[in-house]
Design an enzyme around this catalytic site. Structure first.
Site, PDB file in Angstrom:
ATOM      1  N   HIS A   1     -16.575  -8.716  81.261  1.00 46.31           N
ATOM      2  CA  HIS A   1     -15.845  -8.366  82.478  1.00 46.31           C
ATOM      3  C   HIS A   1     -15.097  -7.062  82.309  1.00 46.31           C
ATOM      4  CE1 HIS A   1     -11.472  -9.797  81.735  1.00 46.31           C
ATOM      5  NE2 HIS A   1     -12.063  -9.688  80.573  1.00 46.31           N
TER       6      HIS A   1
ATOM      7  N   CYS B   1      -8.340  -5.731  79.656  1.00 45.28           N
ATOM      8  CA  CYS B   1      -8.404  -6.931  78.816  1.00 45.28           C
ATOM      9  C   CYS B   1      -8.684  -6.493  77.378  1.00 45.28           C
ATOM     10  CB  CYS B   1      -9.543  -7.847  79.301  1.00 45.28           C
ATOM     11  SG  CYS B   1      -9.812  -9.288  78.244  1.00 45.28           S
TER      12      CYS B   1
ATOM     13  N   GLN C   1      -9.822 -19.126  83.919  1.00 45.22           N
ATOM     14  CA  GLN C   1      -9.184 -19.348  85.226  1.00 45.22           C
ATOM     15  C   GLN C   1     -10.277 -19.650  86.265  1.00 45.22           C
ATOM     16  OE1 GLN C   1      -6.054 -16.355  86.181  1.00 45.22           O
ATOM     17  NE2 GLN C   1      -6.198 -15.810  84.002  1.00 45.22           N
TER      18      GLN C   1
ATOM     19  N   SER D   1      -4.678 -12.782  86.366  1.00 49.24           N
ATOM     20  CA  SER D   1      -4.634 -11.674  85.388  1.00 49.24           C
ATOM     21  C   SER D   1      -4.808 -10.321  86.046  1.00 49.24           C
ATOM     22  CB  SER D   1      -5.732 -11.869  84.338  1.00 49.24           C
ATOM     23  OG  SER D   1      -5.462 -13.046  83.597  1.00 49.24           O
TER      24      SER D   1
ATOM     25  N   HIS E   1     -11.213  -8.334  88.744  1.00 47.68           N
ATOM     26  CA  HIS E   1     -12.293  -8.230  87.757  1.00 47.68           C
ATOM     27  C   HIS E   1     -13.642  -7.898  88.415  1.00 47.68           C
ATOM     28  CE1 HIS E   1     -10.060 -11.308  85.071  1.00 47.68           C
ATOM     29  NE2 HIS E   1      -9.558 -11.558  86.263  1.00 47.68           N
TER      30      HIS E   1
END
Ligand SMILES: Cn1nc(-c2ccccc2)cc1C(=O)N[C@H](Cc1nc2ccccc2[nH]1)C(=O)O
Length: 167
Positions: free
Chosen positions: A63, A117, A135, A158, A161
């Site tokens: 991702h 990330c 998630q 977060s 993405h």
């Protein structure tokens, strides 16, 4: 003619032959049928030729994450204090999406350069995961992708993405 059909085994991720009349099942095609007849069985077109996932029930993904000020942890290897808005993060991600243009190679290159990330060091690769590990919006989007395909923008706590399913 007793009607055979081709079904997908969820546990093994492999096609098998089932006869609803006799309740027989077999990994191999029943005898007495030509290749052409077998290819006409219900379910044959969707299931024959599919290979088992390396880890049945699990998926693998990479991702590219762009965090924003409301992210669960608005900090990353790139930026100690992330202040952009979610809308600005989506605009940035749209730019990467256009540059990637559906290319898995380009995806890994940009994830390595730009993802917020820590998996950026892995070209965005998160490895294998099963249900309940990521998630939920991320999990659902990944399981909905075919291998080799890239999601549209997916939002989690977060950040936002792009997801490439690799396994
Ligand atoms: C789930 N995960 N795996 C790695 C990872 C995997 C392989 C190699 C290095 C890091 C990092 C993470 C992680 O949670 N990173 C977070 C950001 C993040 N949030 C996510 C939510 C869903 C999926 C991936 C996600 N990554 C962070 O760095 O702040």
């Amino acid at each position: 003619m007793s009607q055979w059909e081709v079904r997908m085994s969820n546990s093994k991720g492999l096609p098998y032959f089932f006869n609803p009349t006799t309740k027989e099942s077999s990994w191999d095609p029943p005898s007495g049928f030509t290749k052409e007849q077998i290819e006409q069985f219900p379910g044959a077109k969707e299931n024959l030729g599919k290979t088992a996932p390396a880890r049945p029930g699990q998926v693998r993904a990479s991702h590219l994450l762009v965090k924003h000020k409301d992210s669960r942890r608005p900090s990353s290897w790139k930026e100690a204090n992330i202040t952009r808005t979610k809308e600005e993060a989506i605009e940035i991600l749209r730019g990467y999406q256009a540059e990637i243009g559906g290319s898995p190679d380009k995806f890994g290159e940009l994830a390595g350069q730009h993802s917020d990330c820590s998996s950026h060091a892995n070209a965005g690769d998160l490895g294998w995961f099963g249900p309940g590990q990521m998630q939920k919006p991320f999990e659902d989007a990944t399981f909905a992708l075919d291998v080799g395909k890239i999601s549209d923008v997916v939002s989690t706590e977060s950040g936002v993405h792009l997801i490439l399913r690799t396994g």
